[in-house]
Design a protein around this motif. Sequence first.
Motif, PDB file in Angstrom:
ATOM      1  N   PRO A 172       0.800  -1.232   0.000  1.00 44.28           N
ATOM      2  CA  PRO A 172       0.000   0.000   0.000  1.00 44.28           C
ATOM      3  C   PRO A 172       0.832   1.282   0.000  1.00 44.28           C
ATOM      4  O   PRO A 172       0.293   2.353  -0.272  1.00 44.28           O
ATOM      5  CB  PRO A 172      -0.811  -0.124   1.303  1.00 44.28           C
ATOM      6  CG  PRO A 172      -0.806  -1.564   1.646  1.00 44.28           C
ATOM      7  CD  PRO A 172       0.501  -2.092   1.154  1.00 44.28           C
ATOM      8  N   LEU A 173       2.120   1.184   0.298  1.00 42.56           N
ATOM      9  CA  LEU A 173       2.970   2.373   0.313  1.00 42.56           C
ATOM     10  C   LEU A 173       3.414   2.789  -1.082  1.00 42.56           C
ATOM     11  O   LEU A 173       4.159   3.763  -1.231  1.00 42.56           O
ATOM     12  CB  LEU A 173       4.189   2.130   1.203  1.00 42.56           C
ATOM     13  CG  LEU A 173       3.878   1.875   2.681  1.00 42.56           C
ATOM     14  CD1 LEU A 173       5.159   1.647   3.468  1.00 42.56           C
ATOM     15  CD2 LEU A 173       3.088   3.036   3.282  1.00 42.56           C
ATOM     16  N   GLY A 174       2.989   2.046  -2.115  1.00 42.78           N
ATOM     17  CA  GLY A 174       3.270   2.495  -3.474  1.00 42.78           C
ATOM     18  C   GLY A 174       4.126   1.581  -4.300  1.00 42.78           C
ATOM     19  O   GLY A 174       4.859   2.044  -5.179  1.00 42.78           O
ATOM     20  N   GLU A 175       4.043   0.264  -4.065  1.00 41.99           N
ATOM     21  CA  GLU A 175       4.798  -0.686  -4.876  1.00 41.99           C
ATOM     22  C   GLU A 175       3.925  -1.899  -5.162  1.00 41.99           C
ATOM     23  O   GLU A 175       3.377  -2.508  -4.239  1.00 41.99           O
ATOM     24  CB  GLU A 175       6.070  -1.127  -4.156  1.00 41.99           C
ATOM     25  CG  GLU A 175       6.940  -2.060  -4.993  1.00 41.99           C
ATOM     26  CD  GLU A 175       8.248  -2.414  -4.301  1.00 41.99           C
ATOM     27  OE1 GLU A 175       9.025  -3.183  -4.896  1.00 41.99           O
ATOM     28  OE2 GLU A 175       8.475  -1.927  -3.185  1.00 41.99           O
ATOM     29  N   PHE A 218      -1.948   6.258  -7.419  1.00 39.15           N
ATOM     30  CA  PHE A 218      -1.791   6.167  -8.872  1.00 39.15           C
ATOM     31  C   PHE A 218      -2.255   4.812  -9.391  1.00 39.15           C
ATOM     32  O   PHE A 218      -2.819   4.712 -10.484  1.00 39.15           O
ATOM     33  CB  PHE A 218      -0.326   6.404  -9.240  1.00 39.15           C
ATOM     34  CG  PHE A 218      -0.002   6.176 -10.684  1.00 39.15           C
ATOM     35  CD1 PHE A 218      -0.301   7.129 -11.638  1.00 39.15           C
ATOM     36  CD2 PHE A 218       0.610   5.003 -11.102  1.00 39.15           C
ATOM     37  CE1 PHE A 218       0.004   6.916 -12.979  1.00 39.15           C
ATOM     38  CE2 PHE A 218       0.921   4.784 -12.428  1.00 39.15           C
ATOM     39  CZ  PHE A 218       0.613   5.741 -13.368  1.00 39.15           C
ATOM     40  N   PHE A 219      -2.052   3.734  -8.608  1.00 41.15           N
ATOM     41  CA  PHE A 219      -2.362   2.388  -9.078  1.00 41.15           C
ATOM     42  C   PHE A 219      -3.851   2.063  -9.057  1.00 41.15           C
ATOM     43  O   PHE A 219      -4.260   1.031  -9.579  1.00 41.15           O
ATOM     44  CB  PHE A 219      -1.601   1.348  -8.247  1.00 41.15           C
ATOM     45  CG  PHE A 219      -0.114   1.467  -8.377  1.00 41.15           C
ATOM     46  CD1 PHE A 219       0.510   1.309  -9.599  1.00 41.15           C
ATOM     47  CD2 PHE A 219       0.670   1.788  -7.282  1.00 41.15           C
ATOM     48  CE1 PHE A 219       1.881   1.438  -9.725  1.00 41.15           C
ATOM     49  CE2 PHE A 219       2.038   1.912  -7.398  1.00 41.15           C
ATOM     50  CZ  PHE A 219       2.652   1.736  -8.623  1.00 41.15           C
ATOM     51  N   LEU A 220      -4.665   2.928  -8.460  1.00 41.29           N
ATOM     52  CA  LEU A 220      -6.098   2.659  -8.459  1.00 41.29           C
ATOM     53  C   LEU A 220      -6.691   2.826  -9.857  1.00 41.29           C
ATOM     54  O   LEU A 220      -7.640   2.138 -10.210  1.00 41.29           O
ATOM     55  CB  LEU A 220      -6.803   3.589  -7.463  1.00 41.29           C
ATOM     56  CG  LEU A 220      -6.407   3.385  -5.992  1.00 41.29           C
ATOM     57  CD1 LEU A 220      -7.169   4.362  -5.110  1.00 41.29           C
ATOM     58  CD2 LEU A 220      -6.663   1.952  -5.551  1.00 41.29           C
ATOM     59  N   ALA A 255      -4.621  11.755 -18.512  1.00 44.57           N
ATOM     60  CA  ALA A 255      -4.882  13.124 -18.069  1.00 44.57           C
ATOM     61  C   ALA A 255      -3.600  13.896 -17.783  1.00 44.57           C
ATOM     62  O   ALA A 255      -3.651  15.089 -17.470  1.00 44.57           O
ATOM     63  CB  ALA A 255      -5.749  13.096 -16.814  1.00 44.57           C
ATOM     64  N   GLY A 256      -2.442  13.232 -17.880  1.00 43.32           N
ATOM     65  CA  GLY A 256      -1.180  13.894 -17.592  1.00 43.32           C
ATOM     66  C   GLY A 256      -0.915  14.055 -16.110  1.00 43.32           C
ATOM     67  O   GLY A 256      -0.038  14.823 -15.708  1.00 43.32           O
ATOM     68  N   ASP A 257      -1.660  13.333 -15.284  1.00 44.03           N
ATOM     69  CA  ASP A 257      -1.508  13.420 -13.830  1.00 44.03           C
ATOM     70  C   ASP A 257      -0.515  12.360 -13.359  1.00 44.03           C
ATOM     71  O   ASP A 257      -0.864  11.388 -12.699  1.00 44.03           O
ATOM     72  CB  ASP A 257      -2.883  13.236 -13.163  1.00 44.03           C
ATOM     73  CG  ASP A 257      -2.816  13.468 -11.660  1.00 44.03           C
ATOM     74  OD1 ASP A 257      -1.809  14.030 -11.195  1.00 44.03           O
ATOM     75  OD2 ASP A 257      -3.773  13.076 -10.957  1.00 44.03           O
ATOM     76  N   TRP A 258       0.747  12.568 -13.697  1.00 44.31           N
ATOM     77  CA  TRP A 258       1.791  11.612 -13.347  1.00 44.31           C
ATOM     78  C   TRP A 258       2.230  11.814 -11.895  1.00 44.31           C
ATOM     79  O   TRP A 258       2.225  12.928 -11.392  1.00 44.31           O
ATOM     80  CB  TRP A 258       3.003  11.811 -14.247  1.00 44.31           C
ATOM     81  CG  TRP A 258       2.767  11.537 -15.688  1.00 44.31           C
ATOM     82  CD1 TRP A 258       2.270  12.409 -16.621  1.00 44.31           C
ATOM     83  CD2 TRP A 258       3.019  10.320 -16.385  1.00 44.31           C
ATOM     84  NE1 TRP A 258       2.202  11.816 -17.849  1.00 44.31           N
ATOM     85  CE2 TRP A 258       2.659  10.510 -17.741  1.00 44.31           C
ATOM     86  CE3 TRP A 258       3.521   9.084 -16.000  1.00 44.31           C
ATOM     87  CZ2 TRP A 258       2.779   9.537 -18.701  1.00 44.31           C
ATOM     88  CZ3 TRP A 258       3.649   8.099 -16.950  1.00 44.31           C
ATOM     89  CH2 TRP A 258       3.282   8.318 -18.284  1.00 44.31           C
TER      90      TRP A 258
END
Length: 462
Positions: A56-59, A90-92, A100-103
Amino acid sequence: MRRLARGLSTVILLPLLIAAAAYGFYWFQVKSYLDKLVDELSPFAQLSYGSIYANPLGEVGADGLVLVLNQDGSRIPIQSVRVRSKDPLFFLDPQARVDAGDWPDALSLAIRGVDFDLSSPLFRELEAQAEQALEPGMISPDALGCGSVERFDLPALRKMGYGRLPMDLTLGLRLDRPNRLITLESGADIDGMGNSLMQFEISVTTDNLAPAQMMAANPRLRHIEMSYQDSGYNLRRNSFCAKEAGVEVALYRQRHEALLQQWLADLGVHLPASLWSLYQGASQPRANLLFTMDPPGGLGAEVLTGSGSPQYLFERLNIGAKLNGKRVALDDVNLEQMFSGQALQRALEDVEATTEEIVPEALVEVPEPLPPALESADDELLRGMPKRKAETAAKSYKPTRLADLNAMVGRPVRIYTDLGNRMEGKLVAANGSRLRVESRVDKGLVQYPLDYAQVRRVEVYR
């Protein structure tokens, strides 16, 4: 007491249940994305995976993957795939965020343990295609002096002992939003061969990073870095070629370098000392090579289209080099002196072949014929003397004031900007505060707008 215990249980268990539900949803999103990828690949290959990794921390990622190609059944095992993001949300819905360019500010992909079998049907087919594309008897310059070996192709790699090529691959993206900088990285580490890393730093003029809008953001290349670290290939190649040639390694290297210099000389190419030392050093075991490019003001399309000469572009790129951590000065590199003979002739022929596309036909000045009366008088006065063609004022690129550009529309121009860039093309508009230049890019034409405030000097062909 019982009510108190029940209340404490609720206080403790409720956050745990919420966290478990959130993690389950997160894990489900990762699995759904993987299953969608498996489905999209199914016409070409079958992808399977052993387990899902979701932090859940982003990996997120998967372990124990196997890719089987439908065409020939080649099997490619992959130890693991990991995607890391500085923004876990981001992964959702990654696709919508990208569109949308929302990197996220940092995003990376790591593929570990990709195992290519050089004897698999896939590589056998690639080997057959390469053989058909090559001219018979043609020896690759890097294989000169290597006995009967003509090139370091797949059969040669197998003879060197490379039956399989295990490798790790990485991709990375970093954003510096305040300075509008994008950094892209890619790397490959091949076990027993070498590892390479490439880094590109790009500046943009907008905060909209949607893929469909990127070209309108005037991207400029600010920095390039390319490095290579040998981890076994040079040693294997040198030992292999020395054995094929029946000599010691040192003698093989001497013969190879002598043959390569002769091959280049036959083409009219003469490497300066700096480039030759880089080649010699990069061929040694455990060699480390680094190249950088830092063009002042960045590198845009207008620099490439208006570079004028290869030497100007080379100097504009501001290339640096290091060999085994030590800087190698490239001050002696002069492309015009490097190429001579056949190489220079071919370059001139290429320039002449494109002259008609670059210079409008109206610019080719044809002297007007003299009236018949003047021709006859000239013949009488100068009879018996060698005749000289009448001289005409040669046209060239001349400095021009910005205020006069409106009258020069349609003429070829050279624009020098305040950032040190040079743009060359045809002036298509000038309204007193802004101009547009049309330049050729590949087989098409592109128009570049510039404010007068950005222009340092203008030269018009007249």
